[in-house]
Write a protein that holds these residues in place. Structure first.
Motif, PDB file in Angstrom:
ATOM      1  N   LEU A  21       0.814  -1.221   0.000  1.00 54.42           N
ATOM      2  CA  LEU A  21       0.000   0.000   0.000  1.00 54.42           C
ATOM      3  C   LEU A  21       0.849   1.274   0.000  1.00 54.42           C
ATOM      4  N   ASN A  22       1.733   1.406   0.972  1.00 54.01           N
ATOM      5  CA  ASN A  22       2.468   2.678   1.077  1.00 54.01           C
ATOM      6  C   ASN A  22       3.551   2.855   0.013  1.00 54.01           C
ATOM      7  N   GLY A  23       3.872   1.782  -0.679  1.00 58.15           N
ATOM      8  CA  GLY A  23       4.795   1.913  -1.805  1.00 58.15           C
ATOM      9  C   GLY A  23       4.050   2.244  -3.084  1.00 58.15           C
ATOM     10  N   ILE A  67       7.575   8.028   3.497  1.00 62.37           N
ATOM     11  CA  ILE A  67       6.136   7.904   3.199  1.00 62.37           C
ATOM     12  C   ILE A  67       5.354   7.600   4.486  1.00 62.37           C
ATOM     13  N   HIS A  68       5.929   6.774   5.329  1.00 56.54           N
ATOM     14  CA  HIS A  68       5.241   6.450   6.591  1.00 56.54           C
ATOM     15  C   HIS A  68       5.034   7.702   7.450  1.00 56.54           C
ATOM     16  N   GLN A  69       5.970   8.638   7.367  1.00 56.86           N
ATOM     17  CA  GLN A  69       5.790   9.898   8.115  1.00 56.86           C
ATOM     18  C   GLN A  69       4.604  10.676   7.569  1.00 56.86           C
ATOM     19  N   ARG A  99      -1.456  -5.258   0.008  1.00 56.73           N
ATOM     20  CA  ARG A  99      -0.857  -5.696   1.276  1.00 56.73           C
ATOM     21  C   ARG A  99      -0.332  -4.493   2.034  1.00 56.73           C
ATOM     22  N   SER A 100      -0.383  -4.551   3.346  1.00 57.78           N
ATOM     23  CA  SER A 100       0.162  -3.446   4.126  1.00 57.78           C
ATOM     24  C   SER A 100       0.464  -3.887   5.549  1.00 57.78           C
ATOM     25  N   THR A 101       1.461  -3.241   6.135  1.00 54.62           N
ATOM     26  CA  THR A 101       1.882  -3.547   7.495  1.00 54.62           C
ATOM     27  C   THR A 101       1.092  -2.679   8.472  1.00 54.62           C
ATOM     28  N   PRO A 102       0.267  -3.271   9.334  1.00 57.97           N
ATOM     29  CA  PRO A 102      -0.480  -2.449  10.298  1.00 57.97           C
ATOM     30  C   PRO A 102       0.505  -1.690  11.183  1.00 57.97           C
ATOM     31  N   SER A 174       7.309  -9.415   4.519  1.00 59.03           N
ATOM     32  CA  SER A 174       8.141  -8.494   3.738  1.00 59.03           C
ATOM     33  C   SER A 174       9.053  -7.703   4.670  1.00 59.03           C
ATOM     34  N   GLY A 175       9.523  -6.564   4.211  1.00 60.32           N
ATOM     35  CA  GLY A 175      10.460  -5.766   4.988  1.00 60.32           C
ATOM     36  C   GLY A 175      11.882  -5.983   4.495  1.00 60.32           C
ATOM     37  N   ASP A 176      12.781  -5.193   5.028  1.00 57.34           N
ATOM     38  CA  ASP A 176      14.180  -5.229   4.595  1.00 57.34           C
ATOM     39  C   ASP A 176      14.743  -6.654   4.701  1.00 57.34           C
ATOM     40  N   SER A 204      14.322 -14.950  -0.972  1.00 55.97           N
ATOM     41  CA  SER A 204      15.527 -14.773  -1.805  1.00 55.97           C
ATOM     42  C   SER A 204      15.471 -13.488  -2.620  1.00 55.97           C
ATOM     43  N   GLU A 205      15.110 -12.411  -1.962  1.00 57.34           N
ATOM     44  CA  GLU A 205      15.107 -11.114  -2.656  1.00 57.34           C
ATOM     45  C   GLU A 205      16.546 -10.609  -2.778  1.00 57.34           C
ATOM     46  N   VAL A 206      17.370 -11.037  -1.819  1.00 59.08           N
ATOM     47  CA  VAL A 206      18.801 -10.753  -1.901  1.00 59.08           C
ATOM     48  C   VAL A 206      19.552 -12.076  -1.797  1.00 59.08           C
ATOM     49  N   ASP A 287       4.842  -4.235  -7.254  1.00 63.88           N
ATOM     50  CA  ASP A 287       5.544  -4.082  -5.970  1.00 63.88           C
ATOM     51  C   ASP A 287       5.168  -2.758  -5.298  1.00 63.88           C
ATOM     52  N   ASP A 288       5.728  -1.665  -5.835  1.00 57.53           N
ATOM     53  CA  ASP A 288       5.525  -0.334  -5.243  1.00 57.53           C
ATOM     54  C   ASP A 288       5.384   0.655  -6.406  1.00 57.53           C
ATOM     55  N   LYS A 289       4.206   0.751  -6.968  1.00 55.81           N
ATOM     56  CA  LYS A 289       4.057   1.523  -8.204  1.00 55.81           C
ATOM     57  C   LYS A 289       4.378   3.003  -8.023  1.00 55.81           C
TER      58      LYS A 289
HETATM   59  C1  6MZ Z   1      10.555  -6.060   0.914  1.00 56.43           C
HETATM   60  C2  6MZ Z   1       9.060  -4.321   0.816  1.00 56.43           C
HETATM   61  C3  6MZ Z   1       9.483  -3.995  -0.497  1.00 56.43           C
HETATM   62  O1  6MZ Z   1       3.376  -2.108   4.355  1.00 56.43           O
HETATM   63  O2  6MZ Z   1       3.621   0.323   4.831  1.00 56.43           O
HETATM   64  N1  6MZ Z   1       8.110  -3.443   1.149  1.00 56.43           N
HETATM   65  N2  6MZ Z   1       9.591  -5.344   1.501  1.00 56.43           N
HETATM   66  N3  6MZ Z   1      11.024  -5.796  -0.317  1.00 56.43           N
HETATM   67  C4  6MZ Z   1      10.528  -4.774  -1.052  1.00 56.43           C
HETATM   68  N4  6MZ Z   1      11.095  -4.532  -2.280  1.00 56.43           N
HETATM   69  C5  6MZ Z   1      11.369  -3.254  -2.796  1.00 56.43           C
HETATM   70  N5  6MZ Z   1       8.739  -2.965  -0.931  1.00 56.43           N
HETATM   71  C6  6MZ Z   1       7.897  -2.636   0.094  1.00 56.43           C
HETATM   72  O3  6MZ Z   1       4.259  -0.589   2.556  1.00 56.43           O
HETATM   73  C7  6MZ Z   1       5.640  -0.323   2.687  1.00 56.43           C
HETATM   74  C8  6MZ Z   1       6.338  -1.533   3.295  1.00 56.43           C
HETATM   75  O4  6MZ Z   1       6.268  -2.635   2.381  1.00 56.43           O
HETATM   76  C9  6MZ Z   1       7.442  -3.433   2.472  1.00 56.43           C
HETATM   77  C10 6MZ Z   1       8.331  -2.778   3.529  1.00 56.43           C
HETATM   78  O5  6MZ Z   1       8.099  -3.392   4.774  1.00 56.43           O
HETATM   79  C11 6MZ Z   1       7.837  -1.332   3.523  1.00 56.43           C
HETATM   80  O6  6MZ Z   1       8.084  -0.663   4.736  1.00 56.43           O
HETATM   81  P1  6MZ Z   1       3.242  -0.714   3.798  1.00 56.43           P
HETATM   82  O7  6MZ Z   1       1.916  -0.446   3.194  1.00 56.43           O
END
Ligand code: 6MZ
Length: 348
Positions: A21-23, A67-69, A99-102, A174-176, A204-206, A287-289
């Motif tokens: 969502l936030n991406g 963006i979260h700010q 999808r989104s992280t509460p 998800s997440g880093d 396996s994103e990295v 992913d994050d349009k």
């Molecule tokens: C892993 C990612 C991501 O949840 O606040 N997120 N996690 N790999 C990626 N590849 C680029 N892109 C986004 O949206 C933002 C959150 O989505 C995950 C990260 O946890 C990021 O903080 P929401 O809506």
């Protein structure tokens, strides 16, 4: 992009299964948020990665923090989610799993429960307005936050799965990817699976996550996000590939995200080709349009031009994505009917 080709990809009915969502917040919505929060001194360049630009994955995660700010109240979430859903619909997406992280925000009184409720409210509002898109929600676990939060997130998701009339369908991990280890999250993921939540896991994103990937593949997940380093040519292994093939686990593939985030050297070397050639289910996603300044039509067009896909092959790709959704069978059938109805118009 010539305009006739452009029209084909826009008119193509599409399924989006990997959208944070936030991406996904567009420039237009960012503008509205900036007006609401001038005191933050955020500039537009801090929230998106433009054409031809690349960042390290670490820098991408800094963008999410900004963006979260900007998105820290119920009002913001409602606006962002509604805008994102309508933008996907305008791009020809007929079925979306958002999808989104509460998040809990002490300053504004936002709670994780209200966060999820607000996203669901946005989905419901779009339904009431007859926006032509079916939207479902995956509750995201940010791996950075560890085992306990993961378990709490699963509980929250389960509650909503039971009360949201089918809107909450699963969990996203998800997440880093460089932070934490998947083995700590296994109990939470297993319990999600046991209660009937579907699992879409970033895997396996990295490079250097072989052990974690191997462990998580044994769950097995219902879908894989990215899977960039699964195959041996890039440092993965044949064992991992075999596990994915054996369980027929669809991959959510995000070309521009991986190129801009520099986990893939260029479009031509994207692992889409590897899996597509094997006939494995591959779903093109954004992913994050917002952050990666793309949309799903463009991602389909890039896949087609990079890998020489015919229009019929592109159609098949978007049609097969229906099978990979977490929607009930009746919804999948409705989507197939919709595709059949739209086909003559798309190919005219
Ligand atoms: C892993 C990612 C991501 O949840 O606040 N997120 N996690 N790999 C990626 N590849 C680029 N892109 C986004 O949206 C933002 C959150 O989505 C995950 C990260 O946890 C990021 O903080 P929401 O809506």
């Amino acid at each position: 992009m010539d305009s006739e080709a452009d029209a084909f990809y826009r008119e193509l009915p599409k399924v989006e299964l990997h959208a944070h969502l936030n991406g996904s917040v567009s420039v237009q919505t960012i503008e509205k948020l900036l007006v609401r929060k001038p005191h933050l001194n955020v500039e537009r360049s801090m929230t998106a990665i433009g054409k031809g630009q690349r960042r390290t994955l670490d820098e991408c995660f800094q963008v999410f923090k900004v963006i979260h700010q900007l998105v820290d109240t119920e009002e913001d979430i409602l606006m962002v989610a509604t805008d994102v859903i309508k933008e996907f619909a305008a791009d020809g997406v007929k079925y979306l799993e958002l999808r989104s992280t509460p998040r809990e925000e002490k300053n504004t009184g936002l709670t994780k429960k209200r966060y999820v409720e607000t996203v669901l409210k946005a989905i419901q509002q779009c339904r009431n307005e007859d926006v032509d898109i079916d939207v479902r929600f995956l509750v995201a676990i940010d791996r950075r936050n560890g085992a306990q939060v993961a378990m709490e997130t699963v509980k929250l998701a389960e509650e909503f799965m039971l009360s949201s009339d089918g809107l909450v369908v699963g969990i996203d991990l998800s997440g880093d990817p460089t932070v934490g280890h998947g083995k700590d999250l296994l109990p939470a993921l297993q319990s999600a699976k046991n209660c009937g939540l579907k699992l879409s896991l970033h895997l396996s994103e990295v490079l250097s996550q072989l052990e974690e990937t191997d462990l998580l593949l044994d769950l097995p997940p219902d879908r894989i996000g990215h899977g960039t380093f699964l195959h041996p040519e890039v440092g993965g292994s044949e064992d991992l590939v075999q596990k994915v093939l054996k369980n027929n686990i669809p991959l959510e593939l995000c070309l521009t995200s991986n190129v801009k985030g520099q986990t893939v050297p260029c479009y031509a070397k994207h692992h889409f080709n590897h899996w597509y050639q094997l006939g494995h289910p591959c779903v093109i996603c954004t992913d994050d349009k917002g952050v990666f300044a793309t949309d799903l039509s463009q991602e389909y067009q890039l896949a087609a031009s990079t890998f020489g896909l015919s229009r019929e092959a592109v159609w098949k790709l978007s049609h097969q994505a229906i099978d990979c959704t977490f929607a009930p069978d009746a919804v999948k059938q409705q989507l197939r009917n919709k595709w059949a109805e739209l086909k003559p118009q798309v190919f005219q």
